[in-house]
Design an enzyme around this catalytic site. Structure first.
Site, short mmCIF file in Angstrom:
data_model
loop_
_atom_site.label_atom_id
_atom_site.label_comp_id
_atom_site.label_asym_id
_atom_site.label_seq_id
_atom_site.Cartn_x
_atom_site.Cartn_y
_atom_site.Cartn_z
N LYS B 189 0.96 -1.27 0.01
CA LYS B 189 -0.07 0.06 0.00
C LYS B 189 0.90 1.22 -0.07
CE LYS B 189 -1.98 2.44 3.29
NZ LYS B 189 -1.82 4.01 2.59
N GLY B 246 3.37 2.78 13.77
CA GLY B 246 4.28 1.74 14.01
C GLY B 246 3.92 0.98 15.05
N GLU B 263 10.25 0.43 10.36
CA GLU B 263 11.30 1.61 10.14
C GLU B 263 10.58 3.00 10.36
OE1 GLU B 263 12.87 4.45 9.11
OE2 GLU B 263 13.06 4.00 7.11
N CYS B 297 13.24 10.44 7.52
CA CYS B 297 13.28 9.96 8.99
C CYS B 297 14.60 9.98 9.40
CB CYS B 297 12.47 8.66 8.87
SG CYS B 297 13.57 7.47 7.49
#
Lengths: 286, 484
Positions: B189, B246, B263, B297
């Protein structure tokens, strides 16, 4: 007249010392036939938290020791266990109801497991790390590093071999550990802690609690200063799910429970579970 | 602010990359079992963040669509992909790598249109790395027994993969290439705001004649991702995105046998010692936080400067930031593109406002912002303390927080004083100091005298709340093999 036996008080092992539970509680431990063996300390939330504090305090020093040194310490554990082989065999026999021969076999395997892991300490970085040929003028390498403090629920069935098979791979790489011994079979773990205390293992590197999984494990799973969780000894699926949910709060590395033959060759899997990989880049030039 | 009257030292003629190379349809379906199909859910609009123009409508996959995709992936796994030899799987991945190279300009332009990143980054960084990633993992497909995971490592089955909007195609490559090489099939996705290059990738899979169902692309927003992760037919979940999501995914898979790699976010310290070469360091700081508008990130969002050089360094940094060119992402001279979405722009504005409120001193590069689209000028906060939210929370935008330190120990203490642990930077000429600092960082990637470098052979991933598992290199295979 027969001599009256001097019995041992089984206590916790935290930060290199042997405290009773701060709660003042204990629980009866029986052999497989239901005969009274001892009163073990019934660890509380506070004991679990004290153990995490001790493990955290010991972690940088243990990780900072040379791999050669850690290997020697683990080997020393095997040496000292060998000297107390008969005592361990008796403990395991009572705890698990095994024949003398099978109990001795489990003890021998546990001792040999320390030896096996001891030899890994200074080989992990070469086997699990390496240099990476990036497409550019950079020197790039990856090294394994311990994840930090590991909380482990020891296997319920295998009171010594299972426990060593969970503990040794966690600490060999530089993690420190808080271990909750098998709930109904905690005595071999306490005997092991007496070995650890006299084998050059720095205080706090291994901390052993005895008590109820359902009571203590949730505090370890939700503790924000625990980095990883080994659920080897959590047989209850609802509790397992609850612990994994709690572990998500600080993104703990979780090793799930699963059927394990503790006598089989363990491989590196449990070592790898509690390692991070650090990758370092540096330009190459003049 | 009226800045029009101020003369610029250099004026560049516009150098826009043509968008004619991209052939956009007005609407896109889902890519399931090798075909584009209409979804049964609603639709989303994907917007060019530089112009607010609607680029295309994409389907929002429903639970029923997800079920079809997972079943297609399972069929492809059982009947085709798990039976195929590694050498044959490799050839498909090599084909994909080549087609990505052949269609690189098209991919780069579409990525810049949909994401807002400068064309020089999508063209020179994102797309080449995508091709390299497929090429690298293609080579592993028939060599898995040499990867250090035992003599016969097995794939997991069907992988559910959810990726973010900051590097849409590159994150797709990081997920799909190792999964397929290891013998898994995938349902991926893409992010709600950047689905278009993933759909173009689906077309590439068709050109490569990848067996139907090996790769399935389902577009949608949060609920679609949640449904995918929760689907009982999934064996493996891989997620890149925020730490908050997450954790939610980790809770969603608790009690199941699904494998998980995460991650997540970061708040990297970029540490500058007094002996660092100033010009190189300034370039590194810019690359660290202003690359991809700071939507990274592993961005070096906390600059830790040794006190004795802080003033000079920050003043040189500001001078350099004054030369960055913000504007049309398709212009080849553009350094800073558009913020990916209005929602993200609001978040950056909000956190920068918190920085003001908490007493940090804001400096903003003197540049004109286009009238339409989502923009945020390069911004530096000085006088930031460790307790400030702009030093603790991931802003995910072109905002740098500057802190100072006196001793290496203080730098280590401050650098590690975060729940995150994705990356860190070190700037010094002294080799022994680099090695000590690199060893002390609780972070998965350490850049010494460089920053924001990526390579398919180089494992990437976090410590602590930045997640677990690695992507890239031999280590990246572990996430898709039946090993712990």
């Amino acid at each position: 007249m027969a001599r009256i036996e001097v019995r041992k008080t089984y206590k916790l092992y935290v930060g290199g010392a042997f405290p009773r539970s701060e709660s003042g509680r204990s629980y009866e431990v029986a052999d497989t036939k239901g005969r009274f063996l001892a009163n073990a300390a019934l660890a509380s939330r506070k004991d679990a938290r004290d153990a995490v504090v001790a493990a955290r305090k010991a972690q940088p020093g243990w990780a900072g020791a040379t791999a050669y040194n850690r290997g020697q310490v683990l080997y020393r554990v095997a040496e000292v266990m060998e000297g107390r082989r008969a005592q361990f065999a008796e403990d395991v026999q009572r705890a698990e109801g095994l024949t003398t021969r099978r109990a001795e076999g489990a003890v021998d395997a546990a001792i040999d497991r320390w030896v096996w892991y001891a030899g890994w300490s200074d080989k992990l970085a070469q086997v699990l790390g390496g240099t990476n040929p990036v497409a550019g003028p950079y020197f790039n390498f990856s090294i394994p590093e311990p994840t930090g403090v590991v909380a482990a629920i020891a296997p319920q069935d295998s009171s010594l071999l299972g426990l060593v098979s969970v503990l040794a791979p966690a600490v060999v790489s530089g993690n420190t550990c808080v271990l909750l011994a098998a709930e109904e079979r905690p005595l071999p773990a306490i005997t092991l802690s007496e070995v650890l205390a006299t084998s050059d293992v720095p205080g706090g590197v291994v901390n052993i609690l005895t008590g109820r999984v359902a009571e203590v494990a949730p505090w370890l799973a939700s503790h924000m200063d625990v980095n990883a969780l080994d659920l080897a000894g959590v047989d209850d699926t609802a509790l397992r799910r609850e612990l994994e949910i709690a572990a998500a709060d600080n993104v703990k590395r979780v090793r799930r429970a699963g059927h394990v033959d503790w006598s089989a060759d363990p491989g590196l899997e449990r070592v790898r579970c509690f390692l991070e990989t650090k990758t370092v880049w540096h330009p190459i030039g003049v | 602010m009226a800045r029009a009257s101020k003369p610029k030292p250099f004026e560049y003629a516009p150098a826009p990359e043509s968008r004619a190379v991209v052939d956009l349809a007005s609407s896109y379906g889902l890519f399931i079992d090798g075909e584009f199909v209409d979804g049964t859910g609603g639709a989303l609009k994907s917007v060019n963040p530089a112009t607010e123009e609607v680029l295309a409508e994409v389907a929002e996959a429903s639970e029923a669509d997800i079920d079809l995709a997972v079943k297609a992936a399972r069929r492809a796994y059982t009947r085709v992909w798990s039976k195929m030899s590694g050498a044959e799987r490799a050839k498909y991945l090599f084909r994909i790598a080549r087609i990505v190279q052949e269609r690189s300009r098209e991919l780069a332009v579409l990525e810049s249109l949909d994401n807002g990143k400068p064309i020089k980054e999508s063209r020179d960084v994102d797309v080449p790395l995508v091709a390299a990633h497929f090429f690298y993992y293609a080579g592993w497909a028939d060599k898995l027994e040499h990867a250090g995971f035992g003599p016969d490592p097995r794939p997991l089955g069907v992988a559910a993969q959810v990726i973010p909007w900051n590097f849409p195609l590159l994150m797709l490559a990081w997920k799909i290439a190792p999964a397929l090489a290891a013998g898994n099939t995938v349902v991926l996705k893409p992010a709600e705001t950047t689905p278009l290059t993933a759909l173009l990738f689906a077309e590439i899979c068709q050109q490569a004649e990848l067996p139907p169902g090996v790769v399935n692309i389902v577009t949608g927003a949060g609920p679609t991702g949640a449904a995918l992760v929760a689907h009982p037919g999934v064996d493996k979940v891989a997620f890149t995105g925020s730490t908050e999501v997450g954790k939610a995914i980790s809770r969603a898979v608790a009690g199941t046998d699904k494998r998980l790699t995460l991650e997540l976010g970061g708040k990297a310290a970029n540490i500058v010692f007094d002996d660092a070469p100033v010009d190189q360091t300034v370039e590194g700081i810019v690359a660290g936080i202003f690359f991809n508008q700071g939507h990274v990130c592993c961005a070096g969002s906390r600059l830790l400067v040794q006190e004795s050089v802080a003033e000079e360094l920050v003043s040189r940094l500001k001078r350099r930031l004054g030369t960055l060119r913000l504007g049309d992402p398709l212009d080849k001279n553009t350094d800073i593109g558009a913020i990916n979405s209005l929602e993200q722009l609001e978040r950056i504005r909000h956190l920068a406002g918190v920085g003001d409120d908490e007493g940090a001193e804001r400096w903003t590069a003197d540049c004109d912002l286009p009238a339409k689209g989502y923009w945020f000028a390069p911004t530096v906060f000085t006088g930031v303390s460790q307790a400030h939210r702009i030093a603790r929370e991931e802003i995910f935008g072109p905002v740098l927080s500057v802190l100072t330190f006196r001793t290496p120990s203080e730098a280590i203490e401050k650098a590690n004083n975060t729940a995150y642990g994705l990356s860190a930077g070190i700037w010094t000429e002294k080799g022994s100091r680099i090695l000590r600092m690199a060893g002390a960082m609780r972070a998965g990637v350490v850049w010494a005298n460089t920053f924001n470098r990526f390579d398919p052979t180089s494992p990437f991933g976090g410590y602590k709340e930045s997640g677990y598992g690695r992507e890239g290199g031999r280590h990246g295979l572990a996430a898709y093999l039946d090993v712990h």
